[in-house]
Scaffold this active site. Structure first.
Site, short mmCIF file in Angstrom:
data_model
loop_
_atom_site.label_atom_id
_atom_site.label_comp_id
_atom_site.label_asym_id
_atom_site.label_seq_id
_atom_site.Cartn_x
_atom_site.Cartn_y
_atom_site.Cartn_z
N ASN A 49 27.40 -49.10 -87.49
CA ASN A 49 27.75 -48.51 -88.78
C ASN A 49 27.70 -49.51 -89.93
OD1 ASN A 49 29.76 -46.83 -90.66
ND2 ASN A 49 30.70 -48.82 -90.27
N TYR A 62 17.66 -50.32 -100.35
CA TYR A 62 18.62 -49.70 -99.43
C TYR A 62 17.98 -48.54 -98.67
CZ TYR A 62 22.70 -46.96 -97.95
OH TYR A 62 23.62 -46.24 -97.20
N LYS A 115 17.12 -48.17 -94.61
CA LYS A 115 17.71 -47.10 -93.78
C LYS A 115 16.62 -46.20 -93.20
CE LYS A 115 22.24 -47.80 -94.10
NZ LYS A 115 23.08 -48.02 -92.93
N SER A 153 21.24 -43.15 -93.65
CA SER A 153 21.63 -42.57 -94.94
C SER A 153 20.64 -41.47 -95.32
CB SER A 153 21.60 -43.66 -96.01
OG SER A 153 21.69 -43.08 -97.29
N1 NAP Z 1 29.75 -44.00 -98.06
C1 NAP Z 1 28.67 -43.28 -98.20
O1 NAP Z 1 28.57 -42.40 -99.07
C2 NAP Z 1 27.50 -43.50 -97.27
C3 NAP Z 1 26.40 -42.66 -97.41
C4 NAP Z 1 25.31 -42.85 -96.57
C5 NAP Z 1 25.34 -43.82 -95.58
N2 NAP Z 1 26.44 -44.64 -95.48
C6 NAP Z 1 26.40 -45.68 -94.44
O2 NAP Z 1 27.60 -45.65 -93.70
C7 NAP Z 1 27.91 -46.97 -93.23
C8 NAP Z 1 29.35 -47.31 -93.61
O3 NAP Z 1 29.45 -47.24 -95.01
P1 NAP Z 1 30.82 -47.31 -95.81
O4 NAP Z 1 30.66 -46.40 -96.97
O5 NAP Z 1 31.97 -47.18 -94.90
O6 NAP Z 1 30.69 -48.81 -96.38
P2 NAP Z 1 31.76 -49.95 -96.70
O7 NAP Z 1 33.07 -49.36 -97.04
O8 NAP Z 1 31.09 -50.86 -97.67
O9 NAP Z 1 31.88 -50.67 -95.26
C9 NAP Z 1 30.80 -51.39 -94.74
C10 NAP Z 1 31.24 -52.07 -93.45
O10 NAP Z 1 30.16 -52.87 -92.96
C11 NAP Z 1 30.62 -54.21 -92.75
N3 NAP Z 1 29.50 -55.12 -92.99
C12 NAP Z 1 28.68 -55.15 -94.05
N4 NAP Z 1 27.79 -56.13 -93.92
C13 NAP Z 1 28.06 -56.75 -92.73
C14 NAP Z 1 27.48 -57.85 -92.06
N5 NAP Z 1 26.45 -58.54 -92.56
N6 NAP Z 1 28.00 -58.21 -90.86
C15 NAP Z 1 29.04 -57.54 -90.34
N7 NAP Z 1 29.63 -56.48 -90.94
C16 NAP Z 1 29.14 -56.11 -92.13
C17 NAP Z 1 31.77 -54.36 -93.74
O11 NAP Z 1 32.72 -55.31 -93.29
P3 NAP Z 1 32.89 -56.80 -93.83
O12 NAP Z 1 32.66 -56.79 -95.31
O13 NAP Z 1 34.30 -57.11 -93.42
O14 NAP Z 1 31.88 -57.56 -93.07
C18 NAP Z 1 32.42 -52.98 -93.66
O15 NAP Z 1 33.28 -52.91 -92.54
C19 NAP Z 1 26.88 -47.90 -93.87
O16 NAP Z 1 25.85 -48.20 -92.96
C20 NAP Z 1 26.32 -47.08 -95.02
O17 NAP Z 1 25.01 -47.45 -95.38
C21 NAP Z 1 27.51 -44.50 -96.30
#
Ligand code: NAP
Length: 230
Positions: free
Chosen positions: A82, A148, A152, A132
């Site tokens: 994730n 991005y 994805k 995504s």
């Molecule tokens: N929120 C949305 O609307 C949405 C929509 C489409 C897809 N997504 C996808 O859903 C997933 C989760 O998104 P979210 O919205 O929960 O994002 P978020 O709140 O920014 O959380 C991202 C997570 O990924 C970890 N992370 C990022 N880069 C990393 C790295 N290089 N190594 C290890 N851990 C890493 C971060 O932890 P640390 O900073 O502690 O490392 C955090 O736990 C992502 O893949 C995102 O692209 C989200």
């Protein structure tokens, strides 16, 4: 106890997925760069949560993950990959370094993770990538999100390739392409936008999907969005 590795377990959707799986009796290995929230997760579930603080863009993280699995004598029934990074920048201002970072964080992390964990995946395991809608073929695209969305989109195709590659080992691989979910990432990409789904709702959906849906899906790129994708 079945064991699922959840990347990006420090906040947002990943933390909620980890909490849902732990509440249903799974052992979770939570991975992210931030130590504090991972410590809190381990303290909240002392008998079922293991954590690893590490950067998925850093090669040494995979060796440390392997060492943790060996030390605890754990094999994996699933991976929810994730963790992800987002950049919202006009295309002409997006540098090679920006592109490389997004491809590293969103695509190569999945490549390295599966390559390094493959020998520890049990027969019947489920590898689930979190993609995504931006990377879903034919969906609406948004200015500023090229790197991005492309990263994805590549993750989606990796899903199909790995499903074919691992079918002989009875390992399923799927990708959920999420629409808007209320998290820090969404707020950074679309300040002020109110998503129709909260992180805990999506975490519960992903946890259930990761633990059950590979009986019904393999090699699938699935849109998970309330919005019309086109
Ligand atoms: N929120 C949305 O609307 C949405 C929509 C489409 C897809 N997504 C996808 O859903 C997933 C989760 O998104 P979210 O919205 O929960 O994002 P978020 O709140 O920014 O959380 C991202 C997570 O990924 C970890 N992370 C990022 N880069 C990393 C790295 N290089 N190594 C290890 N851990 C890493 C971060 O932890 P640390 O900073 O502690 O490392 C955090 O736990 C992502 O893949 C995102 O692209 C989200």
């Amino acid at each position: 106890m079945k064991t699922i590795l959840v990347t990006g377990a420090s906040r947002g959707i990943g933390l909620e997925t980890a909490n849902w799986l732990l509440s249903k009796g799974f052992r979770v290995i939570g991975l992210a760069r931030s130590a504090k929230p991972l410590d809190a997760l381990r303290k909240a579930w002392p008998d079922a949560a293991e954590t690893l603080t590490g950067d998925l863009c850093d090669d040494t993280t995979y060796a440390r993950l392997d060492a943790l699995l060996a030390e605890k004598d754990l094999t994996l029934d699933g991976i929810v990959h994730n963790a992800g990074a987002l950049l919202n920048k006009p295309f002409t201002e997006t540098s090679d370094a920006d592109w490389q970072y997004l491809l590293d964080a969103n695509l190569m992390s999945a490549v390295r993770l599966v390559r390094s964990c493959k020998s520890r995946l049990n027969s019947g395991a489920h590898v689930l990538f979190i993609g995504s809608m931006g990377g879903y073929q034919g969906s609406s695209k948004f200015p500023g999100l090229a790197a991005y969305s492309v990263s994805k989109g590549a993750l989606s195709i990796l899903t199909e390739c790995l499903a074919a590659e691992m079918a002989g080992d009875q390992i399923s691989v799927n990708c959920l392409c999420l629409g808007a979910v209320q998290t820090e990432m969404l707020e950074a990409a679309f300040p002020g936008l109110k998503a129709p789904v909260e992180a805990h709702q999506m975490g519960a959906y992903i946890g259930k999907f990761a633990s059950e849906a590979h009986r019904f899906f393999n090699g699938k790129i699935l849109p998970v969005s309330l919005a019309d994708p086109t």
